[in-house]
Design a protein around this motif. Structure first.
Motif, PDB file in Angstrom:
ATOM      1  N   LEU A  22       2.227   2.458  -3.383  1.00 45.69           N
ATOM      2  CA  LEU A  22       1.347   2.963  -4.436  1.00 45.69           C
ATOM      3  C   LEU A  22       1.815   4.311  -4.978  1.00 45.69           C
ATOM      4  O   LEU A  22       1.812   4.546  -6.187  1.00 45.69           O
ATOM      5  CB  LEU A  22      -0.089   3.066  -3.918  1.00 45.69           C
ATOM      6  CG  LEU A  22      -0.797   1.734  -3.650  1.00 45.69           C
ATOM      7  CD1 LEU A  22      -2.172   1.981  -3.045  1.00 45.69           C
ATOM      8  CD2 LEU A  22      -0.910   0.926  -4.941  1.00 45.69           C
ATOM      9  N   ARG A  63       5.016  -7.059  -5.570  1.00 45.80           N
ATOM     10  CA  ARG A  63       5.400  -5.646  -5.564  1.00 45.80           C
ATOM     11  C   ARG A  63       6.095  -5.261  -6.869  1.00 45.80           C
ATOM     12  O   ARG A  63       5.985  -4.123  -7.333  1.00 45.80           O
ATOM     13  CB  ARG A  63       6.323  -5.351  -4.376  1.00 45.80           C
ATOM     14  CG  ARG A  63       6.668  -3.871  -4.229  1.00 45.80           C
ATOM     15  CD  ARG A  63       7.737  -3.631  -3.195  1.00 45.80           C
ATOM     16  NE  ARG A  63       7.299  -4.000  -1.857  1.00 45.80           N
ATOM     17  CZ  ARG A  63       7.756  -5.041  -1.170  1.00 45.80           C
ATOM     18  NH1 ARG A  63       8.666  -5.836  -1.721  1.00 45.80           N
ATOM     19  NH2 ARG A  63       7.312  -5.295   0.035  1.00 45.80           N
ATOM     20  N   TYR A 119       4.698   3.814  -7.302  1.00 48.74           N
ATOM     21  CA  TYR A 119       4.328   3.363  -8.649  1.00 48.74           C
ATOM     22  C   TYR A 119       3.891   4.537  -9.512  1.00 48.74           C
ATOM     23  O   TYR A 119       4.272   4.644 -10.681  1.00 48.74           O
ATOM     24  CB  TYR A 119       3.182   2.349  -8.575  1.00 48.74           C
ATOM     25  CG  TYR A 119       3.516   1.057  -7.888  1.00 48.74           C
ATOM     26  CD1 TYR A 119       4.726   0.412  -8.121  1.00 48.74           C
ATOM     27  CD2 TYR A 119       2.618   0.476  -7.003  1.00 48.74           C
ATOM     28  CE1 TYR A 119       5.032  -0.782  -7.488  1.00 48.74           C
ATOM     29  CE2 TYR A 119       2.909  -0.724  -6.366  1.00 48.74           C
ATOM     30  CZ  TYR A 119       4.112  -1.348  -6.614  1.00 48.74           C
ATOM     31  OH  TYR A 119       4.401  -2.524  -5.987  1.00 48.74           O
ATOM     32  N   ILE A 173       0.836  -1.206   0.000  1.00 49.84           N
ATOM     33  CA  ILE A 173       0.000   0.000   0.000  1.00 49.84           C
ATOM     34  C   ILE A 173       0.870   1.254   0.000  1.00 49.84           C
ATOM     35  O   ILE A 173       0.620   2.209  -0.740  1.00 49.84           O
ATOM     36  CB  ILE A 173      -0.946  -0.017   1.212  1.00 49.84           C
ATOM     37  CG1 ILE A 173      -1.879  -1.237   1.126  1.00 49.84           C
ATOM     38  CG2 ILE A 173      -1.757   1.272   1.279  1.00 49.84           C
ATOM     39  CD1 ILE A 173      -2.745  -1.434   2.343  1.00 49.84           C
TER      40      ILE A 173
END
Length: 374
Positions: free
Chosen positions: A65, A96, A68, A62
């Motif tokens: 994120l 991941r 990314y 999480i």
């Protein structure tokens, strides 16, 4: 916590590749972190950007994120020549890495650097293995050891590179022919499957046969499938009062190097499942120390032509290797010194930098690694 690092050299921007790296943070001391740091520093003449994350449990996915989003935006805006992925071999780590791996399907050159022997194990897993094999087929993979090449090539990846790790100090052992005590060094994480308990038992057997021996244990306690972290911590505590064992825990790299100068033997009879090219052995070879290993493809490939002692995994067999070293310690010195000089060339930082540069620039390396050591 996501960190973004950018380095740009305007003078060479037109000729050097643009490299974007996705990696776990490398602000600690282990083999992977040292290699990743070296790659980042060697790319200072390129257009280089790094986005790093703090590895952990499911919660780390999480927290990644935002990374990314930043990474994909960076890729779209600057279109790199190379996406350099310091890949994970665990199930969670692979999940991941998926948002980075899929970039290879959009025409980007994704080069994944594997730092352990267990990437092949990821490919074998029943549920996630087919997905991993499918995604990695579009990627290039850098391996640190030739013994992994054959199996990784069978997955059908686009290209396999071998770039061995490096040794970055000039430490040499101070051999004293008159010295009576045999100094044995454990210079790796304290993990049951690395064979540390067998080394201690072997040293006890040697002392029982009259050998004046001292054992120094460096490294962080880590649990595995053979013994938990708590079990290994209790075991370490139980041997600390022996009088002939020094348990010093995790130390800085420079401090660990200091112990090489006063040690005679580094023992690593490891059966650790992700053992690949242990830094402990590279350091020991470069310092002309005696080495004791067991006969596994990973360790045999690492030592190469270095005159290491190959023993069985049992304490009695390791003890026999220690006794042989003690018996031949004087006449083996020139042999070890010559082998150390070869190791310094083989594992030089300059050689490592040159090979990484060749990979990033998509130039061929004058080596034939089409077959690994079986």
């Amino acid at each position: 916590m996501i960190e973004v690092v950018s380095i740009k050299n305007e003078k060479t921007a037109a000729t050097r590749p643009v490299v974007h790296m996705w990696s776990a943070k490398y602000d600690h001391v282990d083999g992977q972190a040292l290699v990743t740091t070296r790659v980042a520093e060697s790319c200072k003449d390129a257009n280089f950007s790094a986005i790093t994350y703090r590895a952990g449990g499911w919660s780390s996915l999480i927290s990644s994120l935002g990374g990314y989003i930043k990474f994909w935006a960076l890729v779209i805006n600057t279109r790199p020549d190379v996406i350099y992925l310091v890949c994970s071999r665990s199930f969670l780590g692979f999940v991941r890495d998926i948002p980075i791996l899929i970039l290879a399907f959009s025409g980007y050159r994704v080069v994944a650097h594997a730092h352990g022997s267990d990437l092949k194990d990821l490919f074998r897993k029943k549920l996630i293995g087919p997905v991993a094999r499918f995604l990695y087929k579009k990627c290039e993979i850098i391996l640190p050891s030739t013994h992994l090449v054959s199996e990784v090539k069978r997955v059908g990846v686009s290209k396999v590179h071998v770039c061995e790790n490096f040794h970055n100090t000039t430490v040499s052992r101070h051999f004293d022919e008159a010295k009576g005590t045999l100094h044995v060094l454990w210079n790796s994480n304290v993990i049951a499957s690395k064979g540390v308990r067998e080394v201690v038992q072997a040293c006890e057997l040697a002392r029982g046969q009259g050998v004046d021996l001292h054992l120094t244990i460096l490294g962080k306690v880590i649990g595995d499938h053979e013994a938990s972290e708590e079990e290994m911590a209790r075991w370490l505590s139980s041997i600390q009062e022996s009088g002939w064992i020094s348990v010093l825990g995790s130390v800085s790299r420079s401090k660990a190097q200091d112990f090489l100068t006063s040690s005679d033997v580094v023992a690593l009879p490891s059966r650790y499942k992700s053992e690949c090219q242990p830094l402990a052995l590279i350091d020991a070879m470069s310092a002309a120390l005696e080495i004791i290993i067991v006969d596994t493809p990973a360790l045999r490939s690492t030592v190469g032509d270095y005159p290491a002692m190959v023993s069985g995994a049992a304490p009695s067999s390791i003890c026999s290797a220690l006794l042989k070293i003690l018996e031949d310690r004087c006449m083996r010195q020139s042999l070890l010194q010559e082998a150390a000089q070869r190791s310094k060339v083989r594992f030089s930082p300059e050689r490592f930098d040159s090979e990484i540069d060749a990979i990033f620039c998509d130039r061929s390396i004058d080596k034939n690694y089409s077959e690994g050591v079986e």
